[in-house]
Design a protein around this motif. Structure first.
Motif, mmCIF file in Angstrom:
data_model
loop_
_atom_site.group_PDB
_atom_site.id
_atom_site.type_symbol
_atom_site.label_atom_id
_atom_site.label_comp_id
_atom_site.label_asym_id
_atom_site.label_seq_id
_atom_site.Cartn_x
_atom_site.Cartn_y
_atom_site.Cartn_z
ATOM 1 N N ALA A 233 21.971 78.251 39.601
ATOM 2 C CA ALA A 233 21.958 76.958 38.932
ATOM 3 C C ALA A 233 22.769 77.001 37.640
ATOM 4 C CB ALA A 233 20.525 76.541 38.627
ATOM 5 N N ARG B 220 24.448 74.048 34.299
ATOM 6 C CA ARG B 220 24.407 72.727 33.675
ATOM 7 C C ARG B 220 25.823 72.183 33.567
ATOM 8 N NH1 ARG B 220 24.393 70.422 28.404
ATOM 9 N NH2 ARG B 220 24.917 72.459 27.504
ATOM 10 N N LYS C 157 21.850 69.097 36.218
ATOM 11 C CA LYS C 157 21.652 70.403 36.843
ATOM 12 C C LYS C 157 22.467 70.474 38.127
ATOM 13 C CE LYS C 157 18.037 73.668 38.252
ATOM 14 N NZ LYS C 157 16.562 73.873 38.391
ATOM 15 N N TYR D 203 24.299 73.190 41.292
ATOM 16 C CA TYR D 203 24.136 74.458 41.989
ATOM 17 C C TYR D 203 25.504 74.969 42.422
ATOM 18 C CZ TYR D 203 19.183 73.544 41.886
ATOM 19 O OH TYR D 203 17.912 73.293 41.447
#
Length: 254
Positions: free
Chosen positions: A36, A38, A76, A78
């Motif tokens: 993950a 940002r 967020k 991935y």
């Protein structure tokens, strides 16, 4: 049985389970080495800057669409780490969290999961051809059963508002051209389907995005009137997988 087995992609793997010989299937696209981050910004269509525990990374965005409602600062996201050490970018951006909804935004995923899903429903002796040349286009798929041809064009959907999905998120003359080719195929006595893969779960409906590209909606409605099938399925999405899930109503009334 199919005579073509979908090729294994460089970074992802695909699998299919058929239960008890029935037309029930569990199909998924599995990513590897997912982490993950940002989202910070997107300098151009192809790359983005993402903050990770290892620092700010320049990543490849696997979707050249606008995705403005998805890639907002602080979102967020991935990332899948590439196994190719020679690449300029070490990561691919594959999914994004939008509120409580996780959306897969890998533009290559819809065709791949459709090929696996369709393989579980092909009649005996049918063949699934990719990138099939017809007229002035190369359509995503052709299902051939003897002399019968059924063309399928797949469109991935990532645009959502209040539980309703729309396509496209940017003008697509190529999409209009493909719809018109499907219509010509039906008028020539063949079968054709436009198949929306909605890259998220729990969607109430899919409709053409007339505000962004009215010509696409007009072409889709005309093709449907002439006999082109228009289908949509949503997907179960996790940080590292995509699964075709269930049918979703397609709303064509303007």
């Amino acid at each position: 049985m199919m005579t073509e087995t979908p090729q294994k992609a460089r970074k992802s793997r695909y699998s299919r389970r058929i239960s008890g010989g029935l037309q029930e299937s569990w199909i998924f696209m599995q990513y590897t080495n997912v982490s993950a981050g940002r989202f910070l910004d997107r300098p151009n269509r192809f790359i983005a800057h993402v903050e990770t525990p290892q620092g700010v990374q320049t990543v490849h965005v696997k979707n050249t669409g606008r995705c403005r409602e998805l890639l907002v600062p602080g979102a967020k996201v991935y990332l899948e780490h590439s196994a190719n050490p020679a690449r300029k970018t070490a990561f691919d951006l594959i999914a994004v969290q939008k509120g409580a909804r996780l959306i897969n935004m890998d533009a290559q995923a819809p065709n791949k999961v459709f090929a696996e899903w369709a393989a579980g429903f092909l009649p005996e002796g049918a063949q699934l051809h990719r990138e099939y040349a017809y007229g002035a286009s190369r359509l995503d798929f052709c299902i051939q059963t003897g002399k019968n041809l059924h063309f399928v064009e797949v469109k991935g959907v990532t645009l959502e508002e209040n539980g309703a999905a729309r396509f496209p998120d940017a003008p697509t003359e190529r999409g209009v051209k493909h719809i018109q080719e499907l219509q010509r195929a039906v008028e020539a006595g063949l079968q054709a389907t436009l198949f929306f893969v909605v890259q998220m779960a729990d969607i109430q409906s899919v409709a053409p995005n007339d505000i962004t590209h009215p010509a696409f909606g007009s072409a889709l409605r005309k093709a449907a009137e002439r006999g082109v099938n228009v289908l949509a399925y949503d997907c179960t999405v996790t940080a590292d997988s995509l699964t075709i899930r269930r049918p979703v109503p397609v709303l064509l009334d303007p």
